[in-house]
Design a protein around this motif. Structure first.
Motif, mmCIF file in Angstrom:
data_model
loop_
_atom_site.group_PDB
_atom_site.id
_atom_site.type_symbol
_atom_site.label_atom_id
_atom_site.label_comp_id
_atom_site.label_asym_id
_atom_site.label_seq_id
_atom_site.Cartn_x
_atom_site.Cartn_y
_atom_site.Cartn_z
ATOM 1 N N UNK A 1 -35.951 -30.662 -3.411
ATOM 2 C CA UNK A 1 -36.809 -29.671 -2.737
ATOM 3 C C UNK A 1 -38.264 -30.136 -2.712
ATOM 4 N N UNK A 2 -38.821 -30.423 -3.947
ATOM 5 C CA UNK A 2 -40.224 -30.836 -3.977
ATOM 6 C C UNK A 2 -40.405 -32.254 -3.455
ATOM 7 N N UNK A 5 -41.047 -31.839 0.069
ATOM 8 C CA UNK A 5 -42.443 -31.445 0.272
ATOM 9 C C UNK A 5 -43.348 -32.669 0.249
ATOM 10 N N UNK A 9 -45.781 -33.989 3.182
ATOM 11 C CA UNK A 9 -47.238 -34.134 3.048
ATOM 12 C C UNK A 9 -47.650 -35.558 3.408
ATOM 13 N N UNK B 6 -39.831 -21.735 -4.456
ATOM 14 C CA UNK B 6 -39.804 -23.070 -3.853
ATOM 15 C C UNK B 6 -41.121 -23.394 -3.170
ATOM 16 N N UNK B 7 -41.686 -22.411 -2.470
ATOM 17 C CA UNK B 7 -42.971 -22.588 -1.791
ATOM 18 C C UNK B 7 -44.082 -22.831 -2.811
ATOM 19 N N UNK B 9 -43.800 -23.952 -5.905
ATOM 20 C CA UNK B 9 -43.623 -25.274 -6.516
ATOM 21 C C UNK B 9 -44.073 -26.386 -5.573
ATOM 22 N N UNK B 10 -43.685 -26.247 -4.315
ATOM 23 C CA UNK B 10 -44.055 -27.266 -3.321
ATOM 24 C C UNK B 10 -45.561 -27.397 -3.200
ATOM 25 N N UNK B 11 -46.270 -26.261 -3.137
ATOM 26 C CA UNK B 11 -47.736 -26.284 -3.018
ATOM 27 C C UNK B 11 -48.375 -26.840 -4.288
ATOM 28 N N UNK B 13 -47.051 -28.806 -6.647
ATOM 29 C CA UNK B 13 -46.742 -30.217 -6.902
ATOM 30 C C UNK B 13 -47.441 -31.169 -5.933
ATOM 31 N N UNK B 14 -47.970 -30.622 -4.848
ATOM 32 C CA UNK B 14 -48.677 -31.466 -3.876
ATOM 33 C C UNK B 14 -50.120 -31.013 -3.699
ATOM 34 N N UNK B 18 -52.942 -31.770 -0.680
ATOM 35 C CA UNK B 18 -53.130 -30.638 0.237
ATOM 36 C C UNK B 18 -54.556 -30.099 0.185
ATOM 37 N N UNK B 21 -56.818 -32.582 2.029
ATOM 38 C CA UNK B 21 -56.607 -32.532 3.478
ATOM 39 C C UNK B 21 -57.240 -31.265 4.062
ATOM 40 N N UNK B 24 -60.900 -31.674 4.206
ATOM 41 C CA UNK B 24 -61.238 -32.561 5.330
ATOM 42 C C UNK B 24 -61.322 -31.754 6.627
ATOM 43 N N UNK B 25 -60.296 -30.918 6.871
ATOM 44 C CA UNK B 25 -60.274 -30.122 8.107
ATOM 45 C C UNK B 25 -61.462 -29.154 8.130
ATOM 46 N N UNK B 28 -64.652 -30.997 8.838
ATOM 47 C CA UNK B 28 -64.736 -31.441 10.242
ATOM 48 C C UNK B 28 -65.229 -30.274 11.106
#
Lengths: 32, 230
Positions: A1-2, A5, A9, B6-7, B9-11, B13-14, B18, B21, B24-25, B28
């Motif tokens: 799952x991750x 992600x 990214x 899941x969302x 964890x995804x956010x 872990x990255x 993120x 980025x 950056x946006x 800009x």
């Protein structure tokens, strides 16, 4: 799952940079 | 795992990529707004037409300002990645250990017969794929650096020539612009700041600490401990 992600990214970042480069070159060429 | 977990964890872990980025946006957008204001200030004194943010976003002035900063950042990382293979800084967490300079052995790099089950596929086989994959990070930085430096030259020439024509001066061909003071002034003023920042980072981290940061040594690490991460 991750891992999904992380890959998303990575792809998103590379796409952003490539599109950004293409955009700046295109503006330079269009304003020649 | 639920969808929201899941969302989350995804956010989480990255979050490093993120957040940068997103910054950056956002910056800009800030650059577009302030750039438009500056362009319009100059336009006012020169008796030219005012532009909207959208018109500024498709101008060569915006493009060259973006590209000149991109190229210097990627050059900085390219040099940092490649030079730290051979150059060391005693006591710096940004440096490898003093006796480990060079490309290192296959065993240390866990490639080919020293690879493991979790090694990337191209690290497991000898030949062009291993050679290419062993240089892929530097190559990617080099490609983006050269691409954005080229973009700077093309967009910078267009912006420069628009100004030349407004002042009834001769426009420059691409090669002429690449040799011009405008191109090299934009280039070197960005490079100098990047080199200073990297050099400062390498030497400041010898004596200073940031508790918990992987860019710093542990707070209690000795000043001459090289290559340690906290």
């Amino acid at each position: 799952m991750t891992v999904g992600w992380t890959r998303a990214v990575f792809v998103g970042c590379v796409t952003f940079v490539v599109l950004g480069l293409a955009y700046t070159v295109a503006l330079g060429v269009l304003h020649r | 795992m639920s969808r929201s977990a899941g969302l989350r964890d995804g956010l989480r872990n990255n979050s490093l990529s993120l957040v940068f980025l997103t910054l950056c946006v956002l910056t800009i957008i800030g650059q577009a707004v302030s750039g438009t204001a500056q362009y319009n200030n100059d336009a006012l004194t020169e008796g030219l037409q005012q532009v909207s943010v959208w018109q500024y976003l498709v101008s060569s002035d915006f493009a060259v300002d973006v590209a000149e900063n991109w190229q210097s950042e990627y050059l900085q990382f390219l040099l940092f990645i490649v030079l730290t293979v051979w150059l060391v800084q005693r006591g710096s967490p940004e440096s490898k250990e003093l006796d480990k300079t060079g490309r290192e052995s296959d065993e240390e790099q866990r490639v080919a017969e020293y690879s493991t089950d979790t090694s990337p596929a191209w690290a497991r086989v000898r030949g062009w794929r291993l050679t290419l994959y062993s240089r892929s990070l530097g190559l990617a930085m080099a490609l983006i650096f050269l691409g954005s430096w080229f973009a700077q030259s093309v967009a910078g020439r267009a912006a420069y020539n628009e100004q030349q024509l407004r002042q009834l001066q001769e426009p420059l061909p691409w090669l002429g612009y690449v040799g011009s003071a405008d191109f090299w002034n934009r280039t070197t003023q960005n490079w100098q700041s990047e080199f200073l920042a990297v050099g400062s980072m390498a030497i400041l981290a010898v004596y200073l600490r940031e508790r918990g940061s992987p860019e710093s040594k542990p707070v209690g690490a000795a000043h001459d401990e090289t290559g340690a991460q906290g």
